[in-house]
Motif scaffolding. Structure first.
Motif, PDB file in Angstrom:
ATOM      1  N   GLY A   1       0.794  -1.224   0.000  1.00 30.32           N
ATOM      2  CA  GLY A   1       0.000   0.000   0.000  1.00 30.32           C
ATOM      3  C   GLY A   1       0.822   1.268   0.000  1.00 30.32           C
ATOM      4  N   CYS A   2       2.148   1.176   0.282  1.00 35.20           N
ATOM      5  CA  CYS A   2       2.987   2.367   0.275  1.00 35.20           C
ATOM      6  C   CYS A   2       3.293   2.780  -1.167  1.00 35.20           C
ATOM      7  CB  CYS A   2       4.300   2.109   1.022  1.00 35.20           C
ATOM      8  SG  CYS A   2       4.155   2.334   2.798  1.00 35.20           S
ATOM      9  N   VAL A   3       3.353   4.077  -1.368  1.00 35.78           N
ATOM     10  CA  VAL A   3       3.635   4.601  -2.705  1.00 35.78           C
ATOM     11  C   VAL A   3       5.072   5.115  -2.723  1.00 35.78           C
ATOM     12  CG1 VAL A   3       3.009   6.312  -4.438  1.00 35.78           C
ATOM     13  CG2 VAL A   3       1.229   5.242  -3.034  1.00 35.78           C
ATOM     14  N   ALA A   4       5.890   4.534  -3.550  1.00 31.66           N
ATOM     15  CA  ALA A   4       7.280   4.983  -3.704  1.00 31.66           C
ATOM     16  C   ALA A   4       7.693   4.748  -5.152  1.00 31.66           C
ATOM     17  CB  ALA A   4       8.201   4.215  -2.754  1.00 31.66           C
ATOM     18  N   ASN A   5       8.186   5.807  -5.803  1.00 30.78           N
ATOM     19  CA  ASN A   5       8.560   5.654  -7.213  1.00 30.78           C
ATOM     20  C   ASN A   5       9.925   4.996  -7.348  1.00 30.78           C
ATOM     21  OD1 ASN A   5      10.511   7.716  -6.820  1.00 30.78           O
ATOM     22  ND2 ASN A   5       8.934   9.271  -7.154  1.00 30.78           N
ATOM     23  N   ASP A   6      10.255   4.637  -8.564  1.00 25.53           N
ATOM     24  CA  ASP A   6      11.508   3.921  -8.822  1.00 25.53           C
ATOM     25  C   ASP A   6      12.717   4.760  -8.446  1.00 25.53           C
ATOM     26  OD1 ASP A   6      10.080   1.779  -9.725  1.00 25.53           O
ATOM     27  OD2 ASP A   6      10.207   2.337 -11.850  1.00 25.53           O
ATOM     28  N   ARG A   7      12.617   6.069  -8.611  1.00 25.79           N
ATOM     29  CA  ARG A   7      13.743   6.951  -8.271  1.00 25.79           C
ATOM     30  C   ARG A   7      14.084   6.840  -6.786  1.00 25.79           C
ATOM     31  NH1 ARG A   7      14.035  11.805  -5.853  1.00 25.79           N
ATOM     32  NH2 ARG A   7      15.860  13.125  -6.306  1.00 25.79           N
ATOM     33  N   VAL A   8      13.054   6.867  -5.948  1.00 25.85           N
ATOM     34  CA  VAL A   8      13.266   6.782  -4.500  1.00 25.85           C
ATOM     35  C   VAL A   8      13.881   5.434  -4.123  1.00 25.85           C
ATOM     36  CG1 VAL A   8      12.067   6.607  -2.289  1.00 25.85           C
ATOM     37  CG2 VAL A   8      11.502   8.454  -3.862  1.00 25.85           C
ATOM     38  N   ARG A   9      13.356   4.349  -4.682  1.00 29.54           N
ATOM     39  CA  ARG A   9      13.879   3.011  -4.378  1.00 29.54           C
ATOM     40  C   ARG A   9      15.337   2.896  -4.813  1.00 29.54           C
ATOM     41  NH1 ARG A   9       9.511   0.022  -2.845  1.00 29.54           N
ATOM     42  NH2 ARG A   9       7.474   0.679  -3.677  1.00 29.54           N
ATOM     43  N   LEU A  10      15.655   3.438  -5.983  1.00 27.41           N
ATOM     44  CA  LEU A  10      17.025   3.378  -6.487  1.00 27.41           C
ATOM     45  C   LEU A  10      17.977   4.137  -5.573  1.00 27.41           C
ATOM     46  CD1 LEU A  10      19.054   2.608  -8.710  1.00 27.41           C
ATOM     47  CD2 LEU A  10      18.413   4.723  -9.912  1.00 27.41           C
ATOM     48  N   ARG A  11      17.563   5.305  -5.112  1.00 24.66           N
ATOM     49  CA  ARG A  11      18.434   6.119  -4.241  1.00 24.66           C
ATOM     50  C   ARG A  11      18.675   5.406  -2.906  1.00 24.66           C
ATOM     51  NH1 ARG A  11      18.740  11.598  -6.139  1.00 24.66           N
ATOM     52  NH2 ARG A  11      19.162  12.450  -4.062  1.00 24.66           N
ATOM     53  N   ILE A  12      17.641   4.757  -2.381  1.00 23.31           N
ATOM     54  CA  ILE A  12      17.818   4.011  -1.125  1.00 23.31           C
ATOM     55  C   ILE A  12      18.841   2.896  -1.317  1.00 23.31           C
ATOM     56  CG2 ILE A  12      16.683   2.450   0.507  1.00 23.31           C
ATOM     57  CD1 ILE A  12      14.165   4.121   0.232  1.00 23.31           C
ATOM     58  N   GLU A  13      18.701   2.130  -2.385  1.00 22.67           N
ATOM     59  CA  GLU A  13      19.615   1.006  -2.628  1.00 22.67           C
ATOM     60  C   GLU A  13      21.048   1.490  -2.813  1.00 22.67           C
ATOM     61  OE1 GLU A  13      18.918  -2.112  -2.195  1.00 22.67           O
ATOM     62  OE2 GLU A  13      16.867  -1.507  -1.721  1.00 22.67           O
ATOM     63  N   GLU A  14      21.218   2.579  -3.560  1.00 27.57           N
ATOM     64  CA  GLU A  14      22.569   3.101  -3.783  1.00 27.57           C
ATOM     65  C   GLU A  14      23.189   3.590  -2.479  1.00 27.57           C
ATOM     66  OE1 GLU A  14      24.562   3.119  -6.411  1.00 27.57           O
ATOM     67  OE2 GLU A  14      23.079   1.959  -7.528  1.00 27.57           O
ATOM     68  N   LEU A  15      22.404   4.286  -1.673  1.00 26.64           N
ATOM     69  CA  LEU A  15      22.919   4.755  -0.387  1.00 26.64           C
ATOM     70  C   LEU A  15      23.263   3.589   0.535  1.00 26.64           C
ATOM     71  CD1 LEU A  15      20.509   7.778   0.215  1.00 26.64           C
ATOM     72  CD2 LEU A  15      22.995   7.920  -0.016  1.00 26.64           C
ATOM     73  N   ARG A  16      22.431   2.559   0.547  1.00 24.15           N
ATOM     74  CA  ARG A  16      22.709   1.370   1.368  1.00 24.15           C
ATOM     75  C   ARG A  16      24.001   0.695   0.920  1.00 24.15           C
ATOM     76  NH1 ARG A  16      19.575  -2.857   1.096  1.00 24.15           N
ATOM     77  NH2 ARG A  16      19.930  -3.595   3.219  1.00 24.15           N
ATOM     78  N   ASN A  17      24.188   0.582  -0.383  1.00 19.16           N
ATOM     79  CA  ASN A  17      25.417  -0.031  -0.910  1.00 19.16           C
ATOM     80  C   ASN A  17      26.640   0.781  -0.503  1.00 19.16           C
ATOM     81  OD1 ASN A  17      23.962  -2.072  -2.135  1.00 19.16           O
ATOM     82  ND2 ASN A  17      23.809  -1.018  -4.104  1.00 19.16           N
ATOM     83  N   THR A  18      26.507   2.103  -0.534  1.00 23.79           N
ATOM     84  CA  THR A  18      27.625   2.968  -0.140  1.00 23.79           C
ATOM     85  C   THR A  18      27.970   2.768   1.328  1.00 23.79           C
ATOM     86  OG1 THR A  18      26.983   4.620  -1.784  1.00 23.79           O
ATOM     87  CG2 THR A  18      28.415   5.360   0.006  1.00 23.79           C
ATOM     88  N   MET A  19      26.920   2.688   2.175  1.00 24.22           N
ATOM     89  CA  MET A  19      27.151   2.522   3.610  1.00 24.22           C
ATOM     90  C   MET A  19      27.835   1.181   3.917  1.00 24.22           C
ATOM     91  SD  MET A  19      26.133   5.281   5.140  1.00 24.22           S
ATOM     92  CE  MET A  19      26.726   6.146   3.674  1.00 24.22           C
ATOM     93  N   THR A  20      27.424   0.140   3.215  1.00 24.51           N
ATOM     94  CA  THR A  20      28.001  -1.189   3.498  1.00 24.51           C
ATOM     95  C   THR A  20      29.448  -1.302   3.043  1.00 24.51           C
ATOM     96  OG1 THR A  20      27.087  -1.995   1.396  1.00 24.51           O
ATOM     97  CG2 THR A  20      25.781  -2.375   3.381  1.00 24.51           C
ATOM     98  N   GLN A  21      29.851  -0.442   2.124  1.00 25.57           N
ATOM     99  CA  GLN A  21      31.237  -0.486   1.610  1.00 25.57           C
ATOM    100  C   GLN A  21      32.177   0.406   2.396  1.00 25.57           C
ATOM    101  OE1 GLN A  21      30.913   0.467  -2.550  1.00 25.57           O
ATOM    102  NE2 GLN A  21      29.582  -1.290  -2.976  1.00 25.57           N
ATOM    103  N   MET A  22      31.637   1.190   3.323  1.00 30.47           N
ATOM    104  CA  MET A  22      32.484   2.114   4.091  1.00 30.47           C
ATOM    105  C   MET A  22      33.311   1.379   5.143  1.00 30.47           C
ATOM    106  SD  MET A  22      30.094   5.479   4.643  1.00 30.47           S
ATOM    107  CE  MET A  22      31.358   6.266   5.662  1.00 30.47           C
TER     108      MET A  22
END
Length: 574
Positions: free
Chosen positions: A553-574
């Protein structure tokens, strides 16, 4: 019962003289072990079963075990000798009647020495009947029949379990027919020695799931203690329904399950995804939805832990996840089978229950802003009332209680705090105040020495910094603006630092929902995390945000999902 029925019952009931005659016969059977003895037992088998049936009826009709023993003083010796005669116990129907006579004699609440000794003796008899302790007569019979010892005792155990199941299945409580609920307690007491026997699993499950219909049919404390011990030591596998029933009946088992979940979910390396999986697999949300009493106990344990660790974000997140999973399970139940929300949250302010327990995904997106402003105003009103009461009477704790309950409910419904942080990305100076207040209250529920007020000032300063940092029009940004934001996280003389989780939550939401290029947002978060050491907090906030936006039921566009994934990947590589 009519006078004629009473007369007929008395005439058909065994008397002391008849019992004495049967006892002489049973003693004779026990002193000899020969083919003739076996034949004599077989010859009298039918009459013996009839006599046992009459005994069972009489025991059930007499008011107490003590009264039964007074009328038939030789009854214990008679039943005991039959129990140790393998020629009798080898026959299923006779053995079943014997067991039922013993259970009928068991006193739920022994009121005298006779009944206490009888209970102790019955437990001992049932225990020994289900073990592999062999006597000479039993060995002789097994040898004659060609049945291995283990197989014989296994069949005795299985038959005993079957009869006990049938007995509790016929349990009834009626004003007209009388109450036979005491058999539940007797059966559970008799089951104690069998707790770890796999063959007893169906009986254990049947006992646990037996509905409580009156005050007499509670399960034996010895049974529940033994069950809890065996299940805790992982030597007793139980089906899911049986586990839920165990928690319903046994407070120690329920407390242990909740504390074990808290311990595992807050362990190092826990992520929002893992926590949700652990909570779901724990069965606790499902059990809490089915039984309000289980939820109240679990909820109280979380409350107690949170009182001692109000700034522990991991504990808060586990509590939020538990509540979310519970509400999901509750929504699957039919309204007529579940308790009201007020029953589950009896101490929460009624005005906040529905507004906070409603999921954001259940509302139109355009209504979220007004809804959250309303929620913030309701909690602010409670906090202001508390401060006024404190000024009038410093010893008044009622206000403290109301505000604490409001904060606790907000913690449980932490998704609304995430929505507030998201709305602050697009809010202007004219409408940011309610959301900033809600975030500050979430991280600082008490206002000792006006601590919350100073934190609110710092939260507003942090929001101002972030608005400038993530403003498209403001780029390229001044080099010292990011450093000014980072300095808000450092302690200053006579002023505590801004709560790091609050600052990180704001910044992550600006990075995800803002309009700056992803590379620029990522670079800024990297610098803040690197200098502040808030790596764990940043990954938790991103993981929680990802989970919320993935909810149905949550509304989130592809741009938002992509930014979350990229930020998560950056955090895990730090």
């Amino acid at each position: 019962m009519t006078e004629l029925q009473v007369q007929q019952t008395d005439e058909s009931s065994p008397n002391a003289e008849e019992l004495s005659s049967w006892l002489e016969k049973v003693i004779a059977w026990g002193h000899a072990d020969s083919l003739n003895t076996w034949k004599d037992i077989s010859l009298h088998s039918s009459r013996l079963k009839d006599f046992l049936q009459q005994l069972l009826i009489q025991i059930n009709n007499v008011s107490s075990t003590a009264e039964t023993m007074k009328r038939l003083p030789l009854l214990g010796q008679f039943l005991g000798r039959l129990c140790w005669n393998p020629h009798v116990t080898a026959e299923g129907e006779s053995r079943g009647l014997l067991f039922q006579c013993l259970w009928a004699l068991y006193s739920e609440h022994p009121s005298n020495a006779v009944e206490r000794e009888a209970n102790q003796w019955i437990r001992k008899v049932l225990c020994q009947l289900a073990t592999e302790e062999e006597d000479g007569a039993a060995l002789a019979l097994m040898k004659h029949l060609g049945v291995p010892s283990k197989e014989y005792h296994l069949k005795v155990l299985k038959r005993m379990v079957t009869i006990m199941q049938e007995n509790i299945g016929n349990n009834q409580c009626s004003r007209t027919q009388g109450c036979s609920c005491g058999s539940i307690r007797a059966a559970s007491e008799a089951c104690v020695p069998l707790i770890t026997c796999p063959e007893a699993s169906p009986l254990i499950g049947a006992l646990l799931q037996q509905p409580v219909t009156c005050f007499r049919d509670g399960l034996s404390e010895n049974f529940l203690d033994a069950l809890h011990s065996a299940y805790s030591r992982r030597v007793l596998p139980l089906e899911e329904l049986a586990v839920v029933s165990l928690w319903y009946h046994s407070l120690p088992s329920l407390e242990e399950a909740v504390l074990r979940l808290l311990e595992s979910a807050t362990a190092a390396g826990s992520t929002p995804n893992k926590i949700e999986e652990q909570v779901t697999n724990s069965l606790l949300p499902e059990a809490c939805a089915q039984h309000c009493s289980i939820f109240l106990v679990a909820n109280d344990i979380f409350r107690t832990v949170l009182k001692q660790a109000e700034k522990n974000e991991c504990v808060k997140h586990v509590f939020q996840t538990f509540t979310k999973c519970f509400l999901r399970e509750l929504s699957h139940l039919q309204p007529q089978t579940s308790a009201s929300l007020k029953a589950f949250f009896p101490q929460s302010p009624p005005s906040l229950l529905l507004p906070l327990l409603t999921m954001p995904s259940e509302m139109p997106q355009e209504a979220l802003k007004d809804h959250l402003m309303w929620v913030s105003s309701l909690i602010q009103q409670l906090a202001e009332e508390e401060e006024e009461e404190e000024e009038e009477d410093s010893r008044n704790i009622r206000g403290h209680h109301k505000v604490f309950e409001a904060w606790l409910l907000l913690v449980q419904c932490g998704h609304w705090v995430q929505v507030a942080a998201q709305l602050l990305v697009t809010s202007g100076p004219e409408d940011c105040a309610p959301f900033l207040w809600l975030l500050t209250f979430y991280h600082h529920p008490t206002n000792r020495w006006h601590h919350r007020a100073s934190q609110l000032v710092q939260a507003k300063a942090a929001w101002d910094h972030l608005c400038g940092l993530f403003s498209v029009a403001g780029h390229p940004r001044p080099a010292d603006r990011l450093q000014s934001f980072i300095s808000l996280l450092s302690a200053k003389p006579r002023q505590p630092p801004l709560a790091p989780p609050l600052a990180l939550n704001l910044m992550v939401n600006f990075a995800v929902f803002g309009q700056l290029p992803l590379s620029t947002s990522t670079e800024m978060i990297q610098k803040v995390v690197d200098q502040s050491g808030l790596w764990d907090e940043s990954t938790r906030v991103l993981g929680s945000l990802r989970l919320r936006l993935n909810d149905r039921g949550c509304v989130a566009n592809d741009r938002v999902r992509l930014r979350i994934e990229e930020l998560r990947n950056t955090m895990t590589q730090m």
